[in-house]
Design a protein around this motif. Structure first.
Motif, PDB file in Angstrom:
ATOM      1  N   ALA A   1      -4.233 -11.867 -13.352  1.00 10.29           N
ATOM      2  CA  ALA A   1      -3.225 -12.970 -13.561  1.00 10.29           C
ATOM      3  C   ALA A   1      -2.484 -12.855 -12.336  1.00 10.29           C
ATOM      4  CB  ALA A   1      -2.244 -11.969 -14.806  1.00 10.29           C
ATOM      5  N   GLY A   2      -2.315 -14.048 -11.803  1.00 12.59           N
ATOM      6  CA  GLY A   2      -1.682 -14.069 -10.122  1.00 12.59           C
ATOM      7  C   GLY A   2      -0.861 -15.101  -9.934  1.00 12.59           C
ATOM      8  N   VAL A   3      -0.209 -15.096  -8.917  1.00 12.36           N
ATOM      9  CA  VAL A   3       0.787 -16.033  -8.395  1.00 12.36           C
ATOM     10  C   VAL A   3       0.515 -16.135  -6.813  1.00 12.36           C
ATOM     11  CG1 VAL A   3       3.163 -16.500  -7.880  1.00 12.36           C
ATOM     12  CG2 VAL A   3       2.489 -15.224 -10.002  1.00 12.36           C
ATOM     13  N   PRO A   4       0.441 -17.433  -6.388  1.00 11.22           N
ATOM     14  CA  PRO A   4       0.184 -17.866  -5.068  1.00 11.22           C
ATOM     15  C   PRO A   4       1.593 -17.401  -4.253  1.00 11.22           C
ATOM     16  CG  PRO A   4      -0.387 -19.749  -6.372  1.00 11.22           C
ATOM     17  CD  PRO A   4       0.212 -18.666  -7.272  1.00 11.22           C
ATOM     18  N   VAL A   5       1.169 -16.942  -3.094  1.00 11.26           N
ATOM     19  CA  VAL A   5       2.412 -16.918  -2.175  1.00 11.26           C
ATOM     20  C   VAL A   5       1.984 -17.294  -0.577  1.00 11.26           C
ATOM     21  CG1 VAL A   5       3.190 -14.846  -3.413  1.00 11.26           C
ATOM     22  CG2 VAL A   5       1.343 -14.567  -1.688  1.00 11.26           C
ATOM     23  N   ALA A   6       3.215 -17.575   0.029  1.00 13.72           N
ATOM     24  CA  ALA A   6       2.968 -18.009   1.370  1.00 13.72           C
ATOM     25  C   ALA A   6       2.446 -16.995   2.131  1.00 13.72           C
ATOM     26  CB  ALA A   6       4.374 -18.513   1.925  1.00 13.72           C
ATOM     27  N   VAL A   7       2.737 -15.694   2.167  1.00 14.55           N
ATOM     28  CA  VAL A   7       2.258 -14.765   3.176  1.00 14.55           C
ATOM     29  C   VAL A   7       1.848 -13.608   2.513  1.00 14.55           C
ATOM     30  CG1 VAL A   7       3.103 -13.142   4.921  1.00 14.55           C
ATOM     31  CG2 VAL A   7       3.989 -15.486   4.815  1.00 14.55           C
ATOM     32  N   LEU A   8       0.559 -12.899   2.531  1.00 22.09           N
ATOM     33  CA  LEU A   8       0.037 -11.971   2.027  1.00 22.09           C
ATOM     34  C   LEU A   8       0.807 -10.711   2.061  1.00 22.09           C
ATOM     35  CD1 LEU A   8      -2.607 -11.595   0.309  1.00 22.09           C
ATOM     36  CD2 LEU A   8      -3.662 -10.747   2.405  1.00 22.09           C
ATOM     37  N   PRO A   9       1.686 -10.206   1.066  1.00 25.29           N
ATOM     38  CA  PRO A   9       1.985  -8.943   1.322  1.00 25.29           C
ATOM     39  C   PRO A   9       1.249  -7.951   1.125  1.00 25.29           C
ATOM     40  CG  PRO A   9       2.352 -10.056  -1.012  1.00 25.29           C
ATOM     41  CD  PRO A   9       1.414 -10.714  -0.267  1.00 25.29           C
ATOM     42  N   GLU A  10       1.893  -6.597   1.292  1.00 26.24           N
ATOM     43  CA  GLU A  10       1.167  -5.360   0.872  1.00 26.24           C
ATOM     44  C   GLU A  10       1.205  -5.044  -0.811  1.00 26.24           C
ATOM     45  OE1 GLU A  10      -0.396  -3.069   3.057  1.00 26.24           O
ATOM     46  OE2 GLU A  10       0.115  -4.764   4.452  1.00 26.24           O
ATOM     47  N   PRO A  11       0.009  -4.697  -0.927  1.00 35.70           N
ATOM     48  CA  PRO A  11      -0.120  -4.269  -2.405  1.00 35.70           C
ATOM     49  C   PRO A  11       0.755  -3.161  -2.749  1.00 35.70           C
ATOM     50  CG  PRO A  11      -2.376  -3.945  -1.313  1.00 35.70           C
ATOM     51  CD  PRO A  11      -1.313  -4.364  -0.230  1.00 35.70           C
ATOM     52  N   ASP A  12       1.277  -2.999  -4.199  1.00 34.46           N
ATOM     53  CA  ASP A  12       2.228  -2.177  -4.325  1.00 34.46           C
ATOM     54  C   ASP A  12       1.870  -1.677  -5.852  1.00 34.46           C
ATOM     55  OD1 ASP A  12       4.585  -0.684  -4.790  1.00 34.46           O
ATOM     56  OD2 ASP A  12       5.872  -2.187  -4.865  1.00 34.46           O
TER      57      ASP A  12
END
Length: 181
Positions: free
Chosen positions: A79-90
């Motif tokens: 279940a995901g959401v597109p983002v502008a910049v790839l963040p660090e996983p958490d």
């Protein structure tokens, strides 16, 4: 996205092939049986809340990404959401990139209950067009390069499920080799 191929077949909206660029995203994944997809859907508020806590905005509609499909056993779903910049996983929030490439797409209008039929229409249309999927079979399961459903309608804005729009987008095997840009 630009249209490459289309069809006038009946259905919600005719399938088309589009070329997409890479898209970073964040998600929570689960392995579930077909009847357990609601468990995956319930992860979306966590993902959206995490984005908000990070000060990040969605770069597109929420989606399900089906990594493996085995209707008789389990599905690996995000279940995901597109983002502008790839963040660090958490923690349970993972980060990844939807791959660039050609995708066969179909927009379904109506209740999510109709998505199985819409999926069948897209699969049948592509077979009739002689298109090949970016998918391999492994021990009875289909492993997809990218197979997703993007939920274009926010239920908070439109409570009538008959008006909901869901885009199916399944990555095709490389079409560059046959001269399709």
């Amino acid at each position: 996205m630009s249209e490459v191929m289309g069809d006038e077949m009946s259905g919600t909206r005719p399938p088309v092939v589009v070329r997409r660029q890479e898209q970073p995203y964040v998600a929570i994944g689960r392995s579930v049986r077909m009847g357990g997809l609601a468990e995956v859907a319930h992860q979306l508020p966590k993902v959206i809340g995490w984005l908000r806590d990070q000060g990040l905005e969605p770069a597109g509609p929420v989606f399900f990404r089906y990594r493996t499909v085995d209707m008789a056993a389990e599905l690996e779903v995000e279940a995901g959401v597109p983002v502008a910049v790839l963040p660090e996983p958490d923690g349970e929030i993972t980060a990844g990139t939807l791959p660039a490439g050609h995708y066969a797409t179909l927009t379904h209008i109506g209740s999510p209950d109709g998505l199985v039929g819409a999926t069948r229409r897209l699969l049948d249309w592509a077979a009739g067009e002689g298109l090949e999927w970016d998918m391999t079979e492994e021990a009875g399961a289909q492993r997809w390069g990218c197979r997703m459903e993007s939920y274009l309608t926010d239920p908070a804005d439109e409570p009538d499920t008959a008006k909901w729009e869901t885009e199916l987008a399944f990555r095709l095997a490389d079409l560059d080799r046959i001269g399709v840009n």
